[in-house]
Design a protein around this motif. Structure first.
Motif, short mmCIF file in Angstrom:
data_model
loop_
_atom_site.label_atom_id
_atom_site.label_comp_id
_atom_site.label_asym_id
_atom_site.label_seq_id
_atom_site.Cartn_x
_atom_site.Cartn_y
_atom_site.Cartn_z
N ASN A 89 0.83 -1.20 0.00
CA ASN A 89 0.00 0.00 0.00
C ASN A 89 0.86 1.25 0.00
N PRO A 90 0.38 2.34 -0.61
CA PRO A 90 1.12 3.61 -0.54
C PRO A 90 1.09 4.16 0.88
N LYS A 91 2.01 5.09 1.17
CA LYS A 91 2.13 5.64 2.52
C LYS A 91 0.86 6.34 2.98
N VAL A 92 0.10 6.87 2.03
CA VAL A 92 -1.11 7.61 2.41
C VAL A 92 -2.11 6.70 3.12
N LEU A 93 -1.99 5.39 2.89
CA LEU A 93 -2.91 4.44 3.53
C LEU A 93 -2.36 3.85 4.82
N ALA A 94 -1.21 4.36 5.29
CA ALA A 94 -0.57 3.80 6.49
C ALA A 94 -1.50 3.79 7.71
N PRO A 95 -2.31 4.85 7.97
CA PRO A 95 -3.19 4.79 9.14
C PRO A 95 -4.21 3.66 9.06
N PHE A 96 -4.69 3.37 7.86
CA PHE A 96 -5.72 2.34 7.70
C PHE A 96 -5.09 0.95 7.65
N GLN A 97 -3.84 0.88 7.19
CA GLN A 97 -3.11 -0.39 7.27
C GLN A 97 -2.86 -0.73 8.74
N MET A 98 -2.64 0.28 9.58
CA MET A 98 -2.48 0.06 11.01
C MET A 98 -3.75 -0.56 11.60
N LEU A 99 -4.92 -0.07 11.16
CA LEU A 99 -6.18 -0.63 11.66
C LEU A 99 -6.33 -2.09 11.24
N VAL A 100 -5.94 -2.40 10.01
CA VAL A 100 -6.02 -3.78 9.53
C VAL A 100 -5.06 -4.67 10.31
N SER A 101 -3.83 -4.21 10.52
CA SER A 101 -2.83 -5.00 11.23
C SER A 101 -3.23 -5.26 12.67
N ASN A 102 -3.93 -4.30 13.28
CA ASN A 102 -4.39 -4.51 14.65
C ASN A 102 -5.38 -5.66 14.74
N PHE A 103 -6.14 -5.90 13.67
CA PHE A 103 -7.08 -7.01 13.64
C PHE A 103 -6.36 -8.32 13.31
N GLY A 104 -5.41 -8.26 12.41
CA GLY A 104 -4.67 -9.45 12.00
C GLY A 104 -3.98 -9.22 10.67
N ILE A 105 -3.15 -10.16 10.30
CA ILE A 105 -2.43 -10.10 9.02
C ILE A 105 -3.15 -11.01 8.04
N PRO A 106 -3.51 -10.50 6.83
CA PRO A 106 -4.21 -11.35 5.87
C PRO A 106 -3.33 -12.52 5.42
N GLU A 107 -3.97 -13.63 5.11
CA GLU A 107 -3.23 -14.78 4.60
C GLU A 107 -2.62 -14.42 3.25
N TYR A 108 -1.49 -15.06 2.95
CA TYR A 108 -0.82 -14.79 1.67
C TYR A 108 -1.75 -15.16 0.51
N GLY A 109 -1.81 -14.27 -0.47
CA GLY A 109 -2.61 -14.53 -1.66
C GLY A 109 -4.05 -14.08 -1.55
N THR A 110 -4.48 -13.63 -0.35
CA THR A 110 -5.86 -13.18 -0.18
C THR A 110 -5.91 -11.64 -0.29
N ILE A 111 -7.12 -11.13 -0.25
CA ILE A 111 -7.32 -9.70 -0.43
C ILE A 111 -6.83 -8.93 0.80
N ASP A 112 -6.10 -7.86 0.55
CA ASP A 112 -5.72 -6.92 1.60
C ASP A 112 -6.81 -5.83 1.64
N PRO A 113 -7.58 -5.75 2.73
CA PRO A 113 -8.72 -4.83 2.75
C PRO A 113 -8.36 -3.36 2.96
#
Length: 670
Positions: free
Chosen positions: A335-359
């Motif tokens: 993801n681009p840096k502009v999405l870093a805050p929302f990637q943080m929210l996703v990571s707090n829930f869990g890490i997606p399995e390899y090959g699946t959709i990154d929300p």
């Protein structure tokens, strides 16, 4: 960006003599996440040994930590090694550095001990000074001016030969020992102490031949300087304390450059050892394997071949292939840096399995839309933006506060969302300075029905959130189907409650509800429509359990109770689908509810303000806005996160992946 980064696996064999240069290449590139090579193709490598030593890594880490602690006492934060330093680094003599640090610690501890002793003296003198200030001292025969003073004052004399002994034994006690003068072989003293220490002091005095006396006339003038004497001693001790603190800082500063360079060399050595701990070596060769992004494959291969002059064997494996050693593929967000805050929210829930959709790219608009609907106000959103900007500037330079830095950006995004929706609803600190671009939220909540708008009452606002929730749930189901197709779990795609049949039933239920509302709850769709929308997928769902039985338990004897078990499991699953999707959809009504609560609070504060005038009215509005920003802002943040996690993520996101953490010069350390 919709999917995680494509990964590939490297299996390499190099000569032992090239292991150091290969390690340097691996560290410089910083793209390998190593895996355990203790087992390859099911056979243990009994003749190979681990190249690195865990004990030596711990020793290096402990030494680096000691140096880091010394630098931190002077406010110095070591910087991560650079590539130039990697090429020029030199081995560190561990024992020599340990001995040097021991000497520094010994010197620092000596200064610290002296500081502690001085601090104790300062506290004692301050206690005595405070009592003198409160109660005063008599100037004729030293009586106390107040009966409730905690001070005990004595004057007396001892022989010169016992003077040193007295000073030694009184040292460390909370008292002021003033030498008044000397006559012949006798020294006169004035002792000021706390009453609680008097008994202990008297025992010492009796042991040195102390004789209580009245103050000699020729020494009376000294008493008038007692208070000044205490103050002077306090100043002397405080100055010495500051000087000692400066000495501690200067001690570190004198060796700062040495400590910095040693820290860098230790860090590089630590990373070298960590990489080599993943190597397996024989008498002549070294084996290692790990995952890296497929886009880095060619460059790393070229660097390894160049440093080995071609004396190496490199084999590449794709995830899921027979040649790969470890099936757990690490996940790198893309993801681009502009999405870093929302990637943080996703990571707090869990890490997606390899090959699946990154929300992450979808969380951004969904989260901000929900927050904006719940906290729509241009002025209050602007306050959030300013708070976020302050946080960004405050935490930007602090590498240890990157989480708060990212959180500050999330606050900025939430503030911008609030500004946009505030303009759509025409709210500026709760006041309609401009006409709303969409509809008048405040007016509707206040009971003013807007006839010329598509949104005219509270029920229309609730419907907006219902439609929004339906869209989010269907998006989650779509992502689930894509993930299942990519993993090839075809049975799950059809029969899972988040699969095609589950989505079919949910869609049918949505249409039936819409039809009922459209016909004023007086008419259902035709029987054929009901059969196609709900009954048919429900019957097809019954096939699930018999299918699993025939596939996995066909060897068991069949009996009538198995059919009853099929029916029970089918009924339970249908109930889960109907109740689950219904609660998921209605859960989004809380978005409207909190939006209405936000408006209602502002209306309440304006009502209170109108009941007063002047400054009181302004104060009420300011405090009201502060309360709404703090309370409603936090509530909207939490609820938007809850809906993202439990109504969206649970449809497709398992969060069981392993984060890609390669060993590089920028790797985090403890």
């Amino acid at each position: 960006m919709m999917f995680t980064t494509e990964m590939t696996q490297l299996f390499a064999i190099v000569l032992g003599r090239d292991s150091q240069s290969v390690t340097e290449v691996l560290l410089r590139e910083g793209v390998m996440q190593f895996i355990n090579t203790s087992e390859i193709e099911g056979k243990k490598l009994e003749n190979l040994s681990t190249a690195g030593s865990q004990s030596s890594i711990k020793e290096i880490t402990d030494l680096r930590g000691r140096i880091e602690g010394l630098l931190h006492t002077n406010g110095i934060i070591p910087t991560t090694p650079k590539e130039a330093e990697l090429s020029n680094h030199v081995p560190v003599d561990i024992e020599k550095e340990k001995n040097f640090l021991d000497q520094i610690d010994k010197e620092r501890n000596g200064i610290r001990e002296r500081q502690r002793a001085i601090q104790q003296e300062i506290l004692k003198l301050e206690d005595i000074k405070r009592q003198v200030e409160l109660y005063g001292l008599g100037l004729s025969d030293l009586p106390l001016k107040a009966k409730h003073s905690f001070l005990a004052i004595q004057t007396g004399k001892i022989s010169v030969s016992n003077a040193k002994r007295l000073d030694d034994e009184l040292r460390g006690l909370p008292l002021l020992n003033v030498t008044l003068g000397q006559e012949d072989d006798m020294i006169f003293y004035l002792l000021i102490s706390m009453k609680r220490e008097k008994e202990q002091i008297n025992k010492i005095l009796s042991g040195v031949g102390w004789t209580n006396i009245e103050m000699p006339d020729e020494l009376q003038f000294v008493k008038e300087d007692i208070f000044k004497d205490v103050s002077a001693k306090l100043k002397t001790l405080t100055d010495e304390q500051k000087k000692l603190e400066t000495n501690v800082r200067d001690l570190i500063k004198r060796h700062e450059e040495h400590f910095r360079q040693t820290w860098v060399n230790l860090r590089i050595t630590e990373l070298f050892s960590t990489i080599q701990a993943n190597f397996k070596s024989s008498s002549r060769t070294v084996i290692f394997t790990g995952w890296l992004p497929a886009s880095k494959k060619d460059k790393l291969a070229e660097e390894i071949k160049t440093t080995c002059d071609g004396r190496c064997y490199l084999e590449w494996g794709e995830p899921g292939g027979k040649e790969t050693i470890d099936d757990e593929v690490p996940v790198q967000f893309n993801n681009p840096k502009v999405l870093a805050p929302f990637q943080m929210l996703v990571s707090n829930f869990g890490i997606p399995e390899y090959g699946t959709i990154d929300p992450t790219p979808f969380v951004m608009p969904l989260y901000l839309a929900m927050f904006g609907l719940m906290f729509a106000d241009v002025g209050q959103g602007l306050v959030l933006v300013m708070l976020g900007v302050l946080g960004v500037f405050h935490f930007k330079a602090n590498s240890e506060k990157q989480g708060l830095f990212t959180l500050s950006w999330l606050i900025i995004w939430c503030g911008l969302s609030s500004i946009v929706f505030g303009a759509l609803f025409g709210s500026y600190f709760g006041v309609a300075f401009f006409n709303p671009l969409w509809f008048d939220f405040h007016g509707i909540v206040s009971g003013h029905i807007a006839d010329n708008s598509a949104i005219s009452d509270i029920f229309d606002i609730l419907l907006i959130t219902i439609y929004f929730g339906i869209s989010v749930i269907f998006l989650g189901l779509l992502f689930n189907w894509i993930n299942i197709i990519r993993t090839g779990k075809w049975t799950e795609l059809v029969f899972d409650k988040g699969g095609i049949l589950g989505g079919w039933i949910y869609g049918g239920g949505i249409y039936i509800a819409y039809y009922l509302i459209k016909h004023d709850y007086k008419e259902f769709p035709s029987g054929m429509v009901l059969f196609i929308l709900v009954v048919l997928p429900a019957l097809l769902l019954f096939i699930k359990e018999p299918y699993h039985y025939l596939k996995h338990q066909s060897s068991q004897n069949f009996n009538p109770f198995i059919i009853l078990n099929f029916l029970m499991q089918w009924v339970v699953e249908l109930l889960e689908i109907f109740s689950g999707y219904l609660s998921n959809t209605l859960s989004f009504m809380r978005v409207a509810g909190l939006g209405i609560a936000h408006v209602s609070l502002m209306i309440s504060f304006f009502t209170l303000a109108n009941m007063t005038s002047g400054v009181n009215s302004i104060v009420i509005l300011i405090l009201g806005n502060m309360l709404v920003i703090g309370l409603e802002g936090l509530t909207a943040t939490v609820q938007a996160l809850r809906l993202s996690y439990y109504e969206f993520f649970t449809k497709f996101f398992h969060g069981t992946g392993k984060l890609y953490t390669p060993i590089s010069l920028n790797s985090g350390y403890k």
